[in-house]
Design a protein around this motif. Sequence first.
Motif, mmCIF file in Angstrom:
data_model
loop_
_atom_site.group_PDB
_atom_site.id
_atom_site.type_symbol
_atom_site.label_atom_id
_atom_site.label_comp_id
_atom_site.label_asym_id
_atom_site.label_seq_id
_atom_site.Cartn_x
_atom_site.Cartn_y
_atom_site.Cartn_z
ATOM 1 N N ASP A 2 -10.389 -4.964 1.234
ATOM 2 C CA ASP A 2 -8.889 -4.759 2.024
ATOM 3 C C ASP A 2 -8.534 -5.964 2.917
ATOM 4 N N THR A 3 -7.234 -5.948 2.999
ATOM 5 C CA THR A 3 -6.577 -7.012 3.929
ATOM 6 C C THR A 3 -5.428 -6.433 4.609
ATOM 7 N N PRO A 4 -5.434 -6.861 6.060
ATOM 8 C CA PRO A 4 -4.401 -6.415 6.747
ATOM 9 C C PRO A 4 -3.032 -7.385 6.374
ATOM 10 N N GLU A 5 -2.025 -6.725 7.102
ATOM 11 C CA GLU A 5 -0.799 -7.119 6.924
ATOM 12 C C GLU A 5 -0.690 -8.541 7.552
ATOM 13 N N THR A 6 -0.422 -9.644 6.702
ATOM 14 C CA THR A 6 -0.334 -10.917 7.103
ATOM 15 C C THR A 6 0.395 -11.323 8.341
ATOM 16 N N GLU A 7 1.514 -10.479 8.692
ATOM 17 C CA GLU A 7 2.215 -10.771 10.037
ATOM 18 C C GLU A 7 1.597 -10.195 11.373
ATOM 19 N N SER A 8 0.550 -9.629 11.002
ATOM 20 C CA SER A 8 -0.247 -8.725 12.325
ATOM 21 C C SER A 8 -0.782 -9.987 13.167
ATOM 22 N N VAL A 14 -14.133 -7.942 10.892
ATOM 23 C CA VAL A 14 -14.459 -7.702 9.584
ATOM 24 C C VAL A 14 -15.596 -6.856 9.800
ATOM 25 N N ILE A 15 -15.548 -5.650 8.946
ATOM 26 C CA ILE A 15 -16.748 -4.780 9.107
ATOM 27 C C ILE A 15 -17.819 -5.183 7.980
ATOM 28 N N LEU A 16 -18.829 -5.675 7.993
ATOM 29 C CA LEU A 16 -19.712 -5.985 6.818
ATOM 30 C C LEU A 16 -20.324 -4.712 6.278
ATOM 31 N N LYS A 17 -20.046 -4.230 5.318
ATOM 32 C CA LYS A 17 -20.779 -2.947 4.979
ATOM 33 C C LYS A 17 -21.980 -3.277 4.138
ATOM 34 N N THR A 18 -23.150 -2.875 4.557
ATOM 35 C CA THR A 18 -24.372 -3.107 3.969
ATOM 36 C C THR A 18 -24.815 -2.204 3.039
ATOM 37 N N GLY A 19 -24.337 -0.912 2.981
ATOM 38 C CA GLY A 19 -24.708 -0.129 2.170
ATOM 39 C C GLY A 19 -23.855 1.345 2.254
ATOM 40 N N SER A 20 -24.440 2.338 1.519
ATOM 41 C CA SER A 20 -23.760 3.730 1.365
ATOM 42 C C SER A 20 -24.180 4.911 1.989
ATOM 43 N N THR A 21 -23.813 5.692 2.463
ATOM 44 C CA THR A 21 -24.683 7.176 2.729
ATOM 45 C C THR A 21 -24.766 7.868 1.516
ATOM 46 N N TYR A 22 -25.621 8.863 1.822
ATOM 47 C CA TYR A 22 -25.953 9.690 0.728
ATOM 48 C C TYR A 22 -24.665 10.344 -0.103
ATOM 49 N N ALA A 23 -24.621 10.621 -1.316
ATOM 50 C CA ALA A 23 -23.284 10.682 -1.992
ATOM 51 C C ALA A 23 -22.906 12.199 -1.580
ATOM 52 N N GLY A 24 -23.721 13.110 -1.157
ATOM 53 C CA GLY A 24 -23.313 14.408 -0.705
ATOM 54 C C GLY A 24 -22.493 14.446 0.531
ATOM 55 N N ALA A 45 -7.069 -5.120 13.545
ATOM 56 C CA ALA A 45 -6.975 -5.335 12.267
ATOM 57 C C ALA A 45 -8.168 -5.447 11.378
ATOM 58 N N LEU A 46 -8.428 -4.199 11.046
ATOM 59 C CA LEU A 46 -9.837 -3.879 10.446
ATOM 60 C C LEU A 46 -9.933 -4.222 8.830
ATOM 61 N N VAL A 47 -10.801 -5.026 8.434
ATOM 62 C CA VAL A 47 -10.986 -5.287 7.153
ATOM 63 C C VAL A 47 -12.468 -5.041 6.516
ATOM 64 N N VAL A 48 -12.918 -4.386 5.521
ATOM 65 C CA VAL A 48 -14.160 -3.915 5.134
ATOM 66 C C VAL A 48 -14.424 -4.902 4.106
ATOM 67 N N VAL A 49 -15.692 -5.724 4.182
ATOM 68 C CA VAL A 49 -15.975 -6.302 3.120
ATOM 69 C C VAL A 49 -17.394 -5.836 2.829
#
Length: 246
Positions: A2-8, A14-24, A45-49
């Motif tokens: 994801d990218t924030p608005e360039t003029e912001s 940056v939120i470094l995503k290191t995994g995912s929770t249970y599918a349910g 301005a939050l960006v998920v990587v």
Amino acid sequence: MDTPETESTAPRVVILKTGSTYAGLRGQFGDFDEWFIRGLSPDLALVVVNVEAGESPGEPEDWDAIVITGSPAMVSDRAPWSEATATWIASAVRKEIPVLGVCYGHQLLAHALGGEAGYPPRGRETGTHSVELLPAAKTDPLFQSMPTRFKAHLTHRQSALQLPPGAVLLARNDFEPHQAFRVGTCAWGVQFHPEFNDAIMKAYLEVQAPDLEKENLDSAALIAGVEPAPEASSLLKRFSELVLQR
């Protein structure tokens, strides 16, 4: 990515995503990154990587702050993506970019800076439990106005067994001696989950219940013991304020 608005002009976090929770749970509550987005300030301005999926966060100095999520992975497995992220985090800390690592992020921060992550001798900690601040927290920029004891949601099978050289221990509890620490002026690791609410914690325990019983843990008592943990959750707003003030 994801990218924030360039003029912001909002601080780029940056939120470094290191995994995912249970599918349910994803279907009901969303995934780890969404929980952090809900808890952090909307003025950022939050960006998920997704580093687990091989996405690159660029250079540490591209960001005004860094948040590292939890993960079902284990730091001690030293997966290539995790080791690369650890090297990147160490560089960010040297550059004094604010960092908040949570659960896996807490353990990865410790590992990245010369500590050790691994399986604690007492096994798994899960549920809502008390956390105690230590004297050093009274002058810590992130923890100084928090109560000495507060409830927090926890679920982890690994821990930061050894803190990095020079780390300041900020919090503990009866199960886990390293619930929170700081390195330098603005890098924090917390073992507990400020991004959880009580509904998420209860859902975790319901999924974990069969394994908990095999580990001689009382899943019904742990589920009944879940309660709101607003002081722990406030950590995300506190971190947001520190970033905004910079």
